[in-house]
Design an enzyme around this catalytic site. Structure first.
Site, PDB file in Angstrom:
ATOM      1  NE  ARG A 343      -4.186   0.153   1.717  1.00 21.72           N
ATOM      2  CZ  ARG A 343      -5.210   0.526   0.942  1.00 21.72           C
ATOM      3  NH1 ARG A 343      -5.286   1.777   0.499  1.00 21.72           N
ATOM      4  NH2 ARG A 343      -6.150  -0.326   0.595  1.00 21.72           N
ATOM      5  NE  ARG A 375      -8.799   6.794  11.070  1.00 25.01           N
ATOM      6  CZ  ARG A 375      -9.574   7.471  11.907  1.00 25.01           C
ATOM      7  NH1 ARG A 375      -9.113   7.859  13.068  1.00 25.01           N
ATOM      8  NH2 ARG A 375     -10.824   7.756  11.588  1.00 25.01           N
ATOM      9  CG  PHE A 377      -2.735  -1.415   5.801  1.00 21.67           C
ATOM     10  CD1 PHE A 377      -2.846  -2.169   6.945  1.00 21.67           C
ATOM     11  CD2 PHE A 377      -2.368  -2.078   4.630  1.00 21.67           C
ATOM     12  CE1 PHE A 377      -2.605  -3.541   6.946  1.00 21.67           C
ATOM     13  CE2 PHE A 377      -2.121  -3.451   4.614  1.00 21.67           C
ATOM     14  CZ  PHE A 377      -2.246  -4.180   5.781  1.00 21.67           C
ATOM     15  CB  ALA A 544      -8.787  -2.056   3.645  1.00 25.52           C
ATOM     16  CD  GLU A 745      -7.380   2.386   6.311  1.00 18.10           C
ATOM     17  OE1 GLU A 745      -8.050   1.961   5.342  1.00 18.10           O
ATOM     18  OE2 GLU A 745      -6.302   1.893   6.649  1.00 18.10           O
TER      19      GLU A 745
HETATM   20  N1  MTE Z   1     -12.715   5.194  14.130  1.00 12.35           N
HETATM   21  C1  MTE Z   1     -12.814   4.909  15.446  1.00 12.35           C
HETATM   22  N2  MTE Z   1     -13.622   5.654  16.217  1.00 12.35           N
HETATM   23  N3  MTE Z   1     -12.075   3.889  16.002  1.00 12.35           N
HETATM   24  C2  MTE Z   1     -11.226   3.127  15.251  1.00 12.35           C
HETATM   25  O1  MTE Z   1     -10.583   2.208  15.770  1.00 12.35           O
HETATM   26  N4  MTE Z   1     -10.273   2.696  13.013  1.00 12.35           N
HETATM   27  C3  MTE Z   1      -9.965   3.260  11.706  1.00 12.35           C
HETATM   28  C4  MTE Z   1     -11.205   3.888  11.076  1.00 12.35           C
HETATM   29  N5  MTE Z   1     -11.856   4.752  12.014  1.00 12.35           N
HETATM   30  C5  MTE Z   1     -11.108   3.416  13.849  1.00 12.35           C
HETATM   31  C6  MTE Z   1     -11.911   4.461  13.325  1.00 12.35           C
HETATM   32  C7  MTE Z   1      -9.420   2.283  10.769  1.00 12.35           C
HETATM   33  S1  MTE Z   1      -7.783   1.899  10.886  1.00 12.35           S
HETATM   34  C8  MTE Z   1     -10.185   1.704   9.810  1.00 12.35           C
HETATM   35  S2  MTE Z   1      -9.512   0.643   8.674  1.00 12.35           S
HETATM   36  C9  MTE Z   1     -11.618   1.954   9.711  1.00 12.35           C
HETATM   37  O2  MTE Z   1     -12.095   2.840  10.719  1.00 12.35           O
HETATM   38  C10 MTE Z   1     -12.363   0.639   9.821  1.00 12.35           C
HETATM   39  O3  MTE Z   1     -13.724   0.792   9.824  1.00 12.35           O
HETATM   40  P1  MTE Z   1     -14.593   0.970   8.488  1.00 12.35           P
HETATM   41  O4  MTE Z   1     -13.975   0.127   7.443  1.00 12.35           O
HETATM   42  O5  MTE Z   1     -15.926   0.505   8.891  1.00 12.35           O
HETATM   43  O6  MTE Z   1     -14.526   2.420   8.150  1.00 12.35           O
HETATM   44  N1  LUZ Z   2      -4.605  -4.647   2.623  1.00 12.88           N
HETATM   45  C1  LUZ Z   2      -5.044  -3.409   2.767  1.00 12.88           C
HETATM   46  C2  LUZ Z   2      -4.602  -5.555   3.605  1.00 12.88           C
HETATM   47  O1  LUZ Z   2      -5.035  -2.634   1.831  1.00 12.88           O
HETATM   48  N2  LUZ Z   2      -5.499  -3.037   3.957  1.00 12.88           N
HETATM   49  C3  LUZ Z   2      -5.545  -3.847   5.018  1.00 12.88           C
HETATM   50  O2  LUZ Z   2      -5.973  -3.435   6.080  1.00 12.88           O
HETATM   51  C4  LUZ Z   2      -5.083  -5.184   4.848  1.00 12.88           C
HETATM   52  N3  LUZ Z   2      -5.099  -6.062   5.847  1.00 12.88           N
HETATM   53  C5  LUZ Z   2      -4.641  -7.304   5.653  1.00 12.88           C
HETATM   54  C6  LUZ Z   2      -4.155  -7.643   4.410  1.00 12.88           C
HETATM   55  N4  LUZ Z   2      -4.154  -6.772   3.417  1.00 12.88           N
HETATM   56 MO1  MOS Z   3      -7.345  -0.079   9.394  1.00 11.31          MO
HETATM   57  S1  MOS Z   3      -5.339   0.250   9.488  1.00 11.31           S
HETATM   58  O1  MOS Z   3      -7.187  -0.848   7.844  1.00 11.31           O
HETATM   59  O2  MOS Z   3      -7.492  -1.335  10.498  1.00 11.31           O
END
Ligand code: MTE
Ligand code: LUZ
Ligand code: MOS
Length: 824
Positions: A343, A375, A377, A544, A745
């Protein structure tokens, strides 16, 4: 509100033609697209939201704690756990030898031991687990890991820095290399060139609820695990492998997390495994809750990175060729680093067309925690270096960095192919940027800053605008699938279960809105139950940013299956075609007849129509060739831009974000209130990464910043007084659920503007040398003073006037009045 007190509903076969649809919630706004509060908002605020540690403990529950390695790298010479076993309250002590199946909790390469065996690979690695009658007694006994007569080590030479690992070519995975065109030739032939290095620190996820698992032995050799995890199916799988059981004997459940941020995508596994192992060995329910310091010491973080870059460009700053090498700190094992690095490679372009480019990513193996998802990634680590390069190019050309950014923006129909071969088909960068420039009055404020800085010798202001383009989909194509289960009960209330996990981001609210929308019901008629591997099998991590996209579609699929059955029945009963049946305002309308949803559902039950269904979704179009690093990894892109203005005290290195204007594309938002919260939170979390959050290891590899006392995450007081956040209305070009876009993210990358605004202010402090504007991230006051020192050393007029860490004799001559200026 108990709207089911209506007695008619329980006698649905009577008077079905006469019911007023208004009884079924016409007053409530349509659920889809409404800025409704998070389904648990009240519970979060009142403290009633149940997290794992709040689950009433079963009688006989025991508590586990982990004994940690005190060396970054060492051979385990002997393990003598007698003293630990004899400690007060201890019921059992477990080591690698007690694991019946596979001693691994790694998601990809299986190189992550649950409990170290033979060798420890980082300081903090779990070596044994204590099971005791209380959490405190377990921790006290586990602390004996520090004494030499319990674990005897033969220390080995650790690799602690990225630079060292890179020099030794010490990697957890082979390097990734993506090349398009002839970057070396194009750089060599370009009218202008820059080359440089840059570094960015890691970041601790700092979820408020730490890692925790509660394992409960079940009858007939089953195990139920309550895990705070983004990935219940993987917890089920690693625990099954650990116990050497088939997966159907293990169930994993998660009602909600108190935050995950990527830190519970794979790394909840160690805790689930140890709790399950302890439950197996003792026959008791066992809870393992990591205390904050242990959580810091044990778990991986965002990958820090060191960059080398080189670019050739024309007089307008248009990139002609670029080369970037990103050396990521993977830590001791692979974990998700391969996908993170991929990524990163796919986000170096950020918003810009790169005709001739080479991108290399290295997953450096160090004897530190195994870094993991956070967040973005790897996307943030990829895109940041491009923004830093463009900033450097603008300084070289003495132009507004905005202009250099804009000449490099992806085009529409031309200059639109990413380095990995995917066309950017939904580009809104130019209109989005124009909108933000106008609302933030960027040009006016930039001009005003010049005057301010001329009159202000100590406090310097800086401003920056940065865009983001973020690819949506797991970059591992098969992960882009989801399932759901929707039940409609005889009273017309709906229960949804889906494979996504709730971590505060609002996926349950959004999925409920989607289902409510499909049935034309107000939101309170739909309830979402805890994620459970016994309900939906083989789920992907909620990660993701795809949680709502994938699970929303799967739940919609299930709801539409039920709706179609109901529509067929309505057409059969009242005439017309199934397509002509409407589900709106809590009623079913067919051929001029309107019936309350609940009443019609009861009728359907009596007619033996199946009122529940599964649903499934697999994202179309995505494919990826991991060998050439090309393909169509993303279903679509999300866009945004931010303008940040800071003021920096050039004597102390303190700074403040005075104003931020954010415009972010969440597509056609399913829930604008939740999406606004995601944008604001991501921006501030990104700001923390790039400014105050600093991970620091001692020379022997001990993480010294392992608690909020030494690791500074942003507080509410760090949000700017003027924080203007807007969603950019932009229906998704792809047929996603409600034409929405993923939002979790992407906005984190908007915080680049804060970092570059600080760099701008530093440049203003030493204008003669501002081309260099060196500043590492995080831009702590120390880093800011270092940058100022370096610039002053370069400046012909200010050499030797360095302020950082020196006595007053070294200070530049500053009028007393100016010295008394305060940052706020
Ligand atoms: N928001 C809150 N309040 N808490 C979290 O842990 N994680 C983030 C984002 N927003 C997070 C958050 C991350 S790393 C991701 S990948 C996405 O939420 C995952 O949720 P979604 O795919 O439903 O948006
Ligand atoms: N790829 C990606 C992944 O784009 N986002 C992710 O969070 C992930 N997690 C596991 C494997 N591939
Ligand atoms: Mo979020 S880093 O894809 O959990």
């Amino acid at each position: 509100m108990n709207r089911r007190s209506d007695p008619i509903a329980t006698h649905a076969t009577q008077s079905i033609h006469s019911t007023d649809p208004a009884r079924e919630g016409v007053a409530a706004p349509p659920a889809l697209g409404a800025p409704l509060p998070h389904e648990s908002a009240d519970l979060h605020v009142s403290g009633e939201a149940r997290y794992i540690d709040d689950i009433p403990e079963l009688h006989g529950t025991l508590h586990a704690a982990l004994g940690l390695s005190r060396h970054a790298r060492a051979r385990i010479v002997s393990l003598d756990l007698r003293r630990v076993r004899e400690a007060p309250g201890v019921i059992a002590v477990l080591s690698a030898a007690d694991i019946p199946g596979e001693n691994n909790c790694g998601p990809v390469l299986h190189d992550d031991p649950v409990l170290a065996h033979d060798e420890v690979q980082y300081l903090g690695q779990p070596v044994f687990a204590v099971v005791a009658t209380s959490h405190d007694l377990a921790r006290r006994a586990a602390a004996l890991a520090a004494s030499d007569d319990v674990v005897r080590y033969e220390p080995l030479e650790p690799v602690l820095s990225v630079a060292e690992a890179k020099a030794m070519q010490h990697y957890v995975l082979p390097p990734l290399r993506l090349t398009r065109g002839k970057p070396a030739q194009r750089i060599a032939a370009a009218p202008h060139r820059i080359a440089g290095t840059f570094e960015v620190g890691g970041q601790e996820q700092f979820y408020l609820e730490g890692q925790i698992a509660y394992a409960l032995p079940q009858e007939q050799g089953g195990m139920l695990i309550h895990s705070s995890t983004q990935h219940p199916s993987e917890m089920q799988q690693v625990v099954a492998h650990l116990l050497d059981w088939p997966a159907h004997r293990v169930a994993c459940e998660c009602r909600r997390m108190g935050g995950g941020f990527g830190g519970k995508e794979s790394q909840s596994a160690l805790f689930a495994c140890v709790a399950a192992l302890a439950a197996l060995k003792t026959g008791h329910p066992v809870k393992l809750r990591a205390d904050r310091d242990d959580d810091f010491m044990i778990t991986g973080k965002r990958h820090d990175a060191e960059y080398e870059y080189e670019a050739g460009f024309d007089d307008d700053g248009r990139l002609l060729g670029a080369r970037v090498e990103i050396a990521l700190r993977a830590g001791y094992s692979a974990d998700l680093s391969g996908a993170v690095a991929t990524r990163a490679v796919c986000h170096v372009d950020n918003a810009y067309y790169l005709s001739d480019v080479e991108i290399v990513a290295l997953c450096c193996k160090t004897n530190t925690q195994s870094n993991t998802a956070f967040r973005g990634f790897g996307g943030p680590q990829g895109a940041l270096v491009m923004e830093v390069m463009l900033d450097a190019i603008a300084r070289r050309l003495n132009r507004d960095p905005l202009d250099v950014r804009r000449v490099n923006y992806y085009g529409i129909g031309e200059r639109d192919v990413t380095p990995y071969g995917q066309h950017v088909e939904d580009n809104v960068l130019a209109p989005l940027t124009d909108d933000l420039l106008a609302s933030s009055r960027y040009a006016e404020r930039r001009a005003a800053l010049v005057d301010y800085n001329r009159a202000s010798p100590v406090l310097k202001r800086g401003i920056a605008i940065t865009p983001v383009k973020f690819g949506i989909s797991f970059n591992v194509p098969h992960l882009n699938q989801a399932g759901a289960l929707v039940h409609v009960y005889r009273d017309g209330s709906v229960l949804v279960n889906h494979g996504g996990t709730e971590m505060g981001q609002g996926v349950n609210t959004k999925v409920a809105q989607v289902v409510a929308g499909a049935f034309g019901l107000p939101l309170e008629r739909v309830r979402v139950s805890a994620t459970d591997t016994a309900k939906v099998a083989n789920t992907s991590a909620t990660a993701a940013s795809t949680g709502s996209d994938l699970n929303g579609k799967a739940a919609e699929d299930a709801a539409l299956t039920i709706r179609n059955r109901l529509a067929s029945l309505a057409a059969a009963e009242y005439g017309g075609t199934p397509d002509g049946v409407a589900f709106e305002n809590g009623a079913v309308r067919a051929n001029g007849v309107s019936i309350a949803f609940a009443q019609f559902v009861e009728l359907a039950y009596l007619k033996r129509v199946q009122l529940w269904s599964d649903g499934f979704y697999a994202t179309p179009k995505v494919h990826w060739d991991a060998r050439t690093l090309t393909g169509h990894p993303f279903y679509y892109f999300a866009y945004g831009a931010a303008v940040s203005e800071v003021v920096v005290d050039t004597l102390t290195g303190e700074w403040k974000l005075v104003r931020a204007d954010v415009l972010h594309d969440a597509g056609r938002s399913i829930n604008p209130a939740i999406d606004m919260g995601q944008v604001e939170g991501a921006f501030i979390q990104g700001m923390g990464w790039l400014t105050t959050e600093e991970l620091w290891w001692s020379n022997d590899g001990r993480l010294m910043t392992h608690a909020p006392s030494t690791y500074k995450i942003p507080a509410i007081s760090d949000t700017p007084a003027a924080f203007n956040v807007r969603l950019y209305r932009n229906d998704n070009a792809e047929p996603t659920v409600f034409r929405s876009k993923a939002v979790g993210e992407p906005p984190l990358l908007l915080a680049f503007s804060v970092f570059l605004a600080i760099r701008d202010a530093i440049g203003a402090a030493v204008p003669e040398a501002r081309e260099a504007a060196p500043l590492r991230a995080p831009a702590t006051p120390e880093a800011i003073l270092d940058a100022l020192d370096a610039l002053r050393a370069l400046s012909p007029t200010q050499a030797g006037t360095s302020a950082a860490g020196r006595g007053h004799a070294d200070l530049p001559a500053v009028p007393a009045a100016a010295r008394n200026q305060k940052v706020d």
